[in-house]
Scaffold this motif. Structure first.
Motif, PDB file in Angstrom:
ATOM      1  N   LEU A   1       0.667  -1.212  -0.079  1.00 25.42           N
ATOM      2  CA  LEU A   1      -0.003   0.040  -0.103  1.00 25.42           C
ATOM      3  C   LEU A   1       0.990   1.070   0.029  1.00 25.42           C
ATOM      4  N   ILE A   2       0.724   2.142  -0.850  1.00 28.29           N
ATOM      5  CA  ILE A   2       1.498   3.417  -1.050  1.00 28.29           C
ATOM      6  C   ILE A   2       0.563   4.423  -0.992  1.00 28.29           C
ATOM      7  N   PHE A   3       0.929   5.360   0.134  1.00 25.32           N
ATOM      8  CA  PHE A   3      -0.004   6.484   0.476  1.00 25.32           C
ATOM      9  C   PHE A   3       0.873   7.614  -0.553  1.00 25.32           C
ATOM     10  N   VAL A   4       0.058   8.488  -1.449  1.00 30.16           N
ATOM     11  CA  VAL A   4       0.907   9.453  -2.167  1.00 30.16           C
ATOM     12  C   VAL A   4       0.223  10.972  -1.755  1.00 30.16           C
ATOM     13  N   CYS A   5       1.101  11.931  -1.627  1.00 32.72           N
ATOM     14  CA  CYS A   5       0.715  13.078  -1.508  1.00 32.72           C
ATOM     15  C   CYS A   5       1.712  13.992  -2.311  1.00 32.72           C
ATOM     16  N   THR A   6       1.666  15.471  -2.156  1.00 30.17           N
ATOM     17  CA  THR A   6       2.710  16.228  -2.981  1.00 30.17           C
ATOM     18  C   THR A   6       4.159  15.989  -2.818  1.00 30.17           C
ATOM     19  N   GLY A   7       4.603  16.455  -1.640  1.00 29.19           N
ATOM     20  CA  GLY A   7       5.870  16.288  -1.360  1.00 29.19           C
ATOM     21  C   GLY A   7       6.467  15.174  -0.386  1.00 29.19           C
ATOM     22  N   ASN A   8       5.391  14.372   0.184  1.00 32.11           N
ATOM     23  CA  ASN A   8       5.836  13.368   1.132  1.00 32.11           C
ATOM     24  C   ASN A   8       6.479  13.760   2.293  1.00 32.11           C
ATOM     25  N   THR A   9       5.987  14.910   2.750  1.00 27.92           N
ATOM     26  CA  THR A   9       6.382  15.529   4.230  1.00 27.92           C
ATOM     27  C   THR A   9       5.316  15.514   5.218  1.00 27.92           C
ATOM     28  N   CYS A  10       3.971  15.679   4.743  1.00 26.06           N
ATOM     29  CA  CYS A  10       2.999  15.821   5.676  1.00 26.06           C
ATOM     30  C   CYS A  10       1.792  14.716   5.453  1.00 26.06           C
ATOM     31  N   ARG A  11       1.013  14.753   4.637  1.00 23.52           N
ATOM     32  CA  ARG A  11      -0.179  14.109   4.583  1.00 23.52           C
ATOM     33  C   ARG A  11       0.317  12.280   4.435  1.00 23.52           C
ATOM     34  N   SER A  12       1.018  12.148   3.301  1.00 21.72           N
ATOM     35  CA  SER A  12       1.239  10.735   3.154  1.00 21.72           C
ATOM     36  C   SER A  12       2.020  10.180   4.200  1.00 21.72           C
ATOM     37  N   PRO A  13       2.936  10.759   4.950  1.00 25.24           N
ATOM     38  CA  PRO A  13       3.774  10.323   5.941  1.00 25.24           C
ATOM     39  C   PRO A  13       2.705   9.850   7.301  1.00 25.24           C
ATOM     40  N   MET A  14       1.917  11.075   7.422  1.00 22.18           N
ATOM     41  CA  MET A  14       0.935  11.031   8.552  1.00 22.18           C
ATOM     42  C   MET A  14       0.038   9.829   8.512  1.00 22.18           C
ATOM     43  N   ALA A  15      -0.287   9.355   7.132  1.00 26.64           N
ATOM     44  CA  ALA A  15      -1.486   8.366   6.755  1.00 26.64           C
ATOM     45  C   ALA A  15      -0.435   7.136   6.947  1.00 26.64           C
ATOM     46  N   GLU A  16       0.831   7.096   6.282  1.00 29.05           N
ATOM     47  CA  GLU A  16       1.496   5.774   6.823  1.00 29.05           C
ATOM     48  C   GLU A  16       1.738   5.577   8.260  1.00 29.05           C
TER      49      GLU A  16
END
Length: 150
Positions: free
Chosen positions: A7-22
């Motif tokens: 499973l890969i969560f993707v956002c724009t810069g991989n510094t806020c939303r996707s790492p929080m989701a991970e």
């Protein structure tokens, strides 16, 4: 073995939303053998997690130690990968760049909702907390749905 192995969560810069989701997913689902990652679409150089996102995660007793932003690459994906983006625009960009990708959804779409997860970047700690709360709800729905499918 289930339908999905990654499973890969993707956002724009991989510094806020996707790492929080991970971080949220890894805390909620400890028995699954799905590998969980986060990636960004625009990562010009490696950066740590956003300090405000880190504060919010820490407040909820979560962490993503040694996180460094990474861009999404073709080698990250295979036929057993599901990709969840934060926005419809990110989903569209991935579909254009990687047309062979079949299991691609916005996180809200996968959770049975509509709309985008708003980027808190540049906002207040309250903006990051609101984003965290929304992601926690969406990730919980994601965990349940993936457990049903897998």
């Amino acid at each position: 073995m289930g339908k999905y192995q990654k499973l890969i969560f993707v956002c724009t810069g991989n510094t806020c939303r996707s790492p929080m989701a991970e971080a949220i997913y890894k805390n909620m689902e400890k028995i699954s053998d799905i590998r969980v990652l986060s990636r960004g679409l625009v990562v010009l150089f490696s950066e740590p997690i956003n300090p405000k996102a880190e504060i919010v995660l820490h407040k909820h007793d979560l962490e993503l130690p040694n996180h460094v932003s990474k861009g999404l690459k073709a080698s990250d994906m295979n036929e057993n990968t599901i990709i969840l983006t934060m926005t419809a625009d990110q989903k569209r960009k991935i579909a254009e760049k990687y047309p062979e990708t079949t299991d691609l959804y916005t996180i809200k779409e996968f959770a049975g909702e509509s709309g985008d997860v708003v980027d808190p970047y540049g906002g207040t700690l309250i903006d990051y907390e609101e984003c965290y709360s929304e992601l926690a709800r969406l990730v919980k729905k994601t965990v349940y749905k993936l457990n049903e499918e897998n």
